[in-house]
Design a protein around this motif. Structure first.
Motif, PDB file in Angstrom:
ATOM      1  N   ALA A  84     -20.251  -5.281-104.921  1.00  0.00           N
ATOM      2  CA  ALA A  84     -21.575  -5.396-105.544  1.00  0.00           C
ATOM      3  C   ALA A  84     -22.643  -4.689-104.706  1.00  0.00           C
ATOM      4  O   ALA A  84     -22.580  -4.669-103.480  1.00  0.00           O
ATOM      5  CB  ALA A  84     -21.947  -6.867-105.697  1.00  0.00           C
ATOM      6  N   HIS A  85     -23.608  -4.129-105.386  1.00  0.00           N
ATOM      7  CA  HIS A  85     -24.724  -3.477-104.713  1.00  0.00           C
ATOM      8  C   HIS A  85     -25.487  -4.486-103.848  1.00  0.00           C
ATOM      9  O   HIS A  85     -25.920  -4.166-102.738  1.00  0.00           O
ATOM     10  CB  HIS A  85     -25.660  -2.871-105.757  1.00  0.00           C
ATOM     11  N   GLU A  86     -25.602  -5.733-104.344  1.00  0.00           N
ATOM     12  CA  GLU A  86     -26.311  -6.765-103.572  1.00  0.00           C
ATOM     13  C   GLU A  86     -25.575  -7.068-102.264  1.00  0.00           C
ATOM     14  O   GLU A  86     -26.178  -7.480-101.271  1.00  0.00           O
ATOM     15  CB  GLU A  86     -26.437  -8.083-104.363  1.00  0.00           C
ATOM     16  N   ALA A  87     -24.245  -6.891-102.303  1.00  0.00           N
ATOM     17  CA  ALA A  87     -23.462  -7.146-101.091  1.00  0.00           C
ATOM     18  C   ALA A  87     -23.821  -6.133-100.004  1.00  0.00           C
ATOM     19  O   ALA A  87     -23.878  -6.469 -98.820  1.00  0.00           O
ATOM     20  CB  ALA A  87     -21.968  -7.089-101.407  1.00  0.00           C
ATOM     21  N   VAL A  88     -24.092  -4.891-100.406  1.00  0.00           N
ATOM     22  CA  VAL A  88     -24.506  -3.871 -99.431  1.00  0.00           C
ATOM     23  C   VAL A  88     -25.843  -4.252 -98.817  1.00  0.00           C
ATOM     24  O   VAL A  88     -26.014  -4.218 -97.597  1.00  0.00           O
ATOM     25  CB  VAL A  88     -24.639  -2.470-100.079  1.00  0.00           C
ATOM     26  N   ASP A  89     -26.782  -4.629 -99.684  1.00  0.00           N
ATOM     27  CA  ASP A  89     -28.102  -4.994 -99.162  1.00  0.00           C
ATOM     28  C   ASP A  89     -27.991  -6.149 -98.168  1.00  0.00           C
ATOM     29  O   ASP A  89     -28.669  -6.158 -97.140  1.00  0.00           O
ATOM     30  CB  ASP A  89     -29.051  -5.351-100.317  1.00  0.00           C
TER      31      ASP A  89
ATOM     32  N   PHE B 142     -29.185   8.881-100.098  1.00  0.00           N
ATOM     33  CA  PHE B 142     -28.433   7.663 -99.866  1.00  0.00           C
ATOM     34  C   PHE B 142     -28.404   7.300 -98.377  1.00  0.00           C
ATOM     35  O   PHE B 142     -28.641   6.153 -97.991  1.00  0.00           O
ATOM     36  CB  PHE B 142     -27.016   7.868-100.414  1.00  0.00           C
ATOM     37  N   VAL B 143     -28.145   8.292 -97.524  1.00  0.00           N
ATOM     38  CA  VAL B 143     -28.121   8.043 -96.084  1.00  0.00           C
ATOM     39  C   VAL B 143     -29.511   7.602 -95.610  1.00  0.00           C
ATOM     40  O   VAL B 143     -29.636   6.669 -94.807  1.00  0.00           O
ATOM     41  CB  VAL B 143     -27.626   9.286 -95.305  1.00  0.00           C
ATOM     42  N   SER B 144     -30.554   8.241 -96.139  1.00  0.00           N
ATOM     43  CA  SER B 144     -31.923   7.855 -95.769  1.00  0.00           C
ATOM     44  C   SER B 144     -32.206   6.415 -96.176  1.00  0.00           C
ATOM     45  O   SER B 144     -32.860   5.666 -95.445  1.00  0.00           O
ATOM     46  CB  SER B 144     -32.957   8.759 -96.461  1.00  0.00           C
ATOM     47  N   TYR B 145     -31.703   6.038 -97.343  1.00  0.00           N
ATOM     48  CA  TYR B 145     -31.899   4.662 -97.815  1.00  0.00           C
ATOM     49  C   TYR B 145     -31.271   3.676 -96.823  1.00  0.00           C
ATOM     50  O   TYR B 145     -31.896   2.685 -96.432  1.00  0.00           O
ATOM     51  CB  TYR B 145     -31.273   4.488 -99.208  1.00  0.00           C
ATOM     52  N   VAL B 146     -30.051   3.972 -96.401  1.00  0.00           N
ATOM     53  CA  VAL B 146     -29.369   3.084 -95.454  1.00  0.00           C
ATOM     54  C   VAL B 146     -30.151   3.022 -94.145  1.00  0.00           C
ATOM     55  O   VAL B 146     -30.418   1.936 -93.606  1.00  0.00           O
ATOM     56  CB  VAL B 146     -27.912   3.544 -95.214  1.00  0.00           C
TER      57      VAL B 146
ATOM     58  N   THR C   3     -31.926  -0.957 -92.526  1.00  0.00           N
ATOM     59  CA  THR C   3     -31.086  -1.753 -91.641  1.00  0.00           C
ATOM     60  C   THR C   3     -31.518  -1.609 -90.197  1.00  0.00           C
ATOM     61  O   THR C   3     -32.096  -0.596 -89.805  1.00  0.00           O
ATOM     62  CB  THR C   3     -29.592  -1.361 -91.786  1.00  0.00           C
ATOM     63  N   GLN C   4     -31.255  -2.665 -89.417  1.00  0.00           N
ATOM     64  CA  GLN C   4     -31.453  -2.625 -87.966  1.00  0.00           C
ATOM     65  C   GLN C   4     -30.142  -2.275 -87.270  1.00  0.00           C
ATOM     66  O   GLN C   4     -30.095  -2.146 -86.047  1.00  0.00           O
ATOM     67  CB  GLN C   4     -31.928  -3.992 -87.447  1.00  0.00           C
ATOM     68  N   ILE C   5     -29.056  -2.132 -88.039  1.00  0.00           N
ATOM     69  CA  ILE C   5     -27.764  -1.761 -87.467  1.00  0.00           C
ATOM     70  C   ILE C   5     -27.809  -0.274 -87.113  1.00  0.00           C
ATOM     71  O   ILE C   5     -28.338   0.522 -87.880  1.00  0.00           O
ATOM     72  CB  ILE C   5     -26.636  -2.014 -88.495  1.00  0.00           C
ATOM     73  N   PRO C   6     -27.256   0.119 -85.944  1.00  0.00           N
ATOM     74  CA  PRO C   6     -27.194   1.553 -85.649  1.00  0.00           C
ATOM     75  C   PRO C   6     -26.432   2.307 -86.748  1.00  0.00           C
ATOM     76  O   PRO C   6     -25.417   1.822 -87.241  1.00  0.00           O
ATOM     77  CB  PRO C   6     -26.434   1.610 -84.323  1.00  0.00           C
ATOM     78  N   VAL C   7     -26.960   3.462 -87.137  1.00  0.00           N
ATOM     79  CA  VAL C   7     -26.377   4.258 -88.221  1.00  0.00           C
ATOM     80  C   VAL C   7     -25.768   5.526 -87.644  1.00  0.00           C
ATOM     81  O   VAL C   7     -26.416   6.235 -86.880  1.00  0.00           O
ATOM     82  CB  VAL C   7     -27.459   4.634 -89.266  1.00  0.00           C
ATOM     83  N   LEU C   8     -24.512   5.790 -87.984  1.00  0.00           N
ATOM     84  CA  LEU C   8     -23.891   7.056 -87.606  1.00  0.00           C
ATOM     85  C   LEU C   8     -23.780   7.893 -88.868  1.00  0.00           C
ATOM     86  O   LEU C   8     -23.039   7.550 -89.783  1.00  0.00           O
ATOM     87  CB  LEU C   8     -22.506   6.813 -86.987  1.00  0.00           C
ATOM     88  N   GLY C   9     -24.555   8.969 -88.929  1.00  0.00           N
ATOM     89  CA  GLY C   9     -24.496   9.797 -90.119  1.00  0.00           C
ATOM     90  C   GLY C   9     -25.506  10.913 -90.049  1.00  0.00           C
ATOM     91  O   GLY C   9     -26.172  11.107 -89.034  1.00  0.00           O
ATOM     92  N   HIS C  10     -25.592  11.654 -91.129  1.00  0.00           N
ATOM     93  CA  HIS C  10     -26.595  12.707 -91.165  1.00  0.00           C
ATOM     94  C   HIS C  10     -27.145  12.798 -92.576  1.00  0.00           C
ATOM     95  O   HIS C  10     -26.446  12.550 -93.550  1.00  0.00           O
ATOM     96  CB  HIS C  10     -26.027  14.047 -90.719  1.00  0.00           C
TER      97      HIS C  10
END
Lengths: 450, 450
Positions: free
Chosen positions: A194-199, A219-223, A227-234
């Motif tokens: 579920a999308h709510e599960a991601v949020d 999508f990456v910008s949205y994540v 979040t306060q979790i460190p993000v690995l991506g570009h």
């Protein structure tokens, strides 16, 4: 009072909290699974995927049928449907990929640094898993298997969220993974839908240690923003090739062509070509003709348009990742202006200079703020496989933790182990403080007996 | 329409944006300042601090006078006033500290990894500055100088925000730093004073690359919860000492005593002692008597209270950082229960096991989720100086980027440099793809001529 549509789905929240809690506990136990156990589990996953080929293809056919309906309705693109579709060859590729992850060197338990603090008191910095990693990805069902395999190899628990368009395929692949790894700590891999599960997941920064979004820039910008979790991506790859006054122009033309045309859809393809004013007339006419023959739409700034007949580039061009056969050209006065343009408009991804002058190369390479900076080579080399990192976890444009193409090392952190013999800090404090030796010991951490 | 008191102070916001923008530009140029330039600037700062001793003491006297007034009003503590106060000795210590940072090995330009991709195509991973670091700290004016020195040594621009109680001292120290480094890129060090400026700064995740809060747990938590910028810091240190069945009990008593009593106010002091049930009767009575003689308030769980006469520990005790002469004791059945307790209640800071059994040590050390895990040594060793890291940037309880005690390396990241000779990706793709060699080259990055 009517029920609001924004009311949180407390069931989904509770379920997400519970699976994150289980993942956290599983991670602590998985961190102690030895290399043989993790590799054996990976081989079981490969076998399970081959064994369930027809089941996977059936589930995938359901996803593809729905996607084709949405394609007919104009809601999906053909590219999305293509990425979604599995066949026998792709399933074998997925299974082989998992086996190749098993073949890689163990990223865990490596002694990264060692130091004797005093006689019998030895400090070791050793690579360990990060803990719980989460990934949120779009369409490709193979992404689910790849991330799960990389997480397992590096001893991490993993929470997987695929796109709804691949829901049936993902569910069958996930079941194959879970069934094949029944001996691993319960809950080491979790699937959310579920999308709510991601949020909710993005809020659980006390349980999830790293999140790896894969998908569009938006999508990456949205994540990143949620979040306060460190993000690995570009998010994007706005890469430049700078052709200097002292470039070998034939080499420069080949590199500039390769960087755009060899595979224009990817993040390490060039978007803007910067050309030193002294070589523009000798360099641009032939190259632009070659680009146009290859179907590249070329735009240029005013000075470029005095040399070649191309459409005008607008300010937006300098900040756009075309991801297609489009290119903008700007003429600059020197390497410093090139550096300034790159730092103003680049996305800290990959930049390249063409020059035979090593001082100018150094000015550009040290001045440009990007994860990868190349001298006389195509930007397209920025890739975990080409870098020899083994399986690629992702490409990061963040500046801390892992940067550029990231291999399994990006899923590890380190722990300090100190081996003593009853050593007290009081011994090393105050008037009669014993000095530290701070020498290199020659052992690796393993508690002597290992 | 009346003006709202929550209306943003747009002047402060604009000023903060501007100084962050200048810091970002300065960082790009500072990244190219060579080691000699950075060290010379550090020595100039040390000289300037010595030269301005009386000016610094005058400014500090104003801060101290105000603080003493607030102490009299019951708003400040004596400890705060003590931390604030400078004298000749402290000023000399600050100047010497800056010189010792200059003496450290250069953290920049180190080749961290090198790989030949093909003949003439060589990849180097080289340490570089992170960019713009920000620090927000309370009271101690020496923190301002220390962070500025560490940032400069590692080629980073820095934004400094001190506590309002030290405003006058900070301003004079900051001026000394800026005047002494007039040759460095303009704006490399910036001072902010308003609380609104901090809130704005924490929003500037596109310009600021790392934030290092120093202060109370509540303060660090506030920063973590209010920014997308990576945070290097720690909120609390709930550290454990586990005394195993196979511990040398005399050694265990000395270590447990040192870990609590040697300096109870710091984050690496022990809060909870875990004791294997089989040694509790032999171990606890003498140790508790020794603790109580040293003024330690001891609390215990039910099983502990069957062995020694101490106050009962409540559930809160297991999650409390006392930072004082207080200690809780819990009896456990085995190392697994100890690991579980630590992972449930610890703060991922520092943990220690006392045992002569290396297998049990390994179970505890690999099972416990903490930055530092010790075997037969006091938790108080967790410290950058004792680890031999040189100047300590901070202690991190985050799991990515830098972990545990962090030296100058924590203010660096890396960049990939690729040296080619016109290499194209097309050569390594498709049917006739040339394979990569992926060998180790023996050179360090320096463009040959260096």
């Amino acid at each position: 009072m009517s029920e609001s549509h924004t009311e949180p789905d407390t069931d989904v929240e509770a379920d997400t909290d519970e699976l994150a809690r289980r993942a956290e506990r599983a991670a602590l136990r998985l961190a102690n699974a030895d290399e043989a156990t993790r590799n054996e589990a990976l081989r079981s996953i490969a076998d399970a995927i081959r064994d369930r080929e027809s089941e996977i293809l059936d589930a995938n056919a359901v996803d593809v049928e729905e996607a084709e309906q949405l394609l007919a309705d104009g809601e999906y693109t053909q590219a999305l449907v293509d990425r979604l579709k599995l066949d026998e060859t792709k399933i074998e590729e997925i299974a082989s990929m998992v086996e190749s992850v098993a073949e890689q060197d163990d990223p865990l338990g490596e002694t990264l640094a060692a130091r004797e603090l005093d006689e019998g008191l030895e400090l070791y910095r050793v690579s360990v898993p990060i803990g719980v990693v989460a990934t949120v990805f779009e369409s490709r069902p193979d992404a689910l298997v790849q991330i799960a395999a990389l997480a397992l190899k590096s001893g991490n628990a993993v929470v997987l969220k695929g796109g709804s368009e691949a829901a049936e395929s993902n569910r069958v692949l996930y079941e194959a993974i879970v069934d094949a790894t029944a001996d691993l700590p319960d809950g080491w891999a979790a699937l959310i839908e579920a999308h709510e599960a991601v949020d909710r997941l993005l809020e659980l920064d006390d349980r999830v240690d790293l999140v790896m979004p894969r998908g569009s820039s938006a999508f990456v910008s949205y994540v990143q923003a949620n979040t306060q979790i460190p993000v690995l991506g570009h998010t994007e790859g706005i890469c430049h090739v700078y052709v200097d006054a002292d470039a070998d122009l034939e080499m420069a033309a080949d590199v500039a062509f390769d960087a755009k045309v060899q595979y224009p859809a990817v993040c390490n393809a060039v978007e803007t070509l910067l050309v030193h004013e002294s070589v523009a007339e000798a360099f641009l006419p032939d190259l632009v003709a070659r680009y146009e023959a290859a179907g590249v739409e070329v735009r240029g700034d005013e000075r470029t348009r005095e040399v070649v007949d191309v459409d005008p580039a607008t300010d937006d061009d300098w900040d756009t990742e075309y991801g297609d056969l489009e290119l903008s050209i700007k003429i600059v006065d020197d390497a410093y202006e090139a550096v300034e343009h790159v730092n103003d408009h680049g996305s800290k991804h990959t930049e390249s200079i063409l020059t035979e002058d090593s001082e100018t190369a150094k000015t550009f390479m040290t001045g440009v703020d990007a994860a990868s900076v190349f001298h006389n080579a195509s930007t397209r080399f920025a890739d975990g496989y080409r870098y020899g990192l083994g399986a690629e976890v992702g490409i990061s444009t963040g500046k801390v933790h892992a940067r550029g193409p990231v291999g399994l090392e990006g899923l590890t952190t380190y722990k300090y182990y100190l081996e003593g013999d009853g050593h007290l800090v009081a011994t090393y404090s105050g008037e009669d403080a014993v000095p530290f030796t701070h020498r290199e010991p020659d052992a690796e951490w393993g508690l002597g007996g290992e």
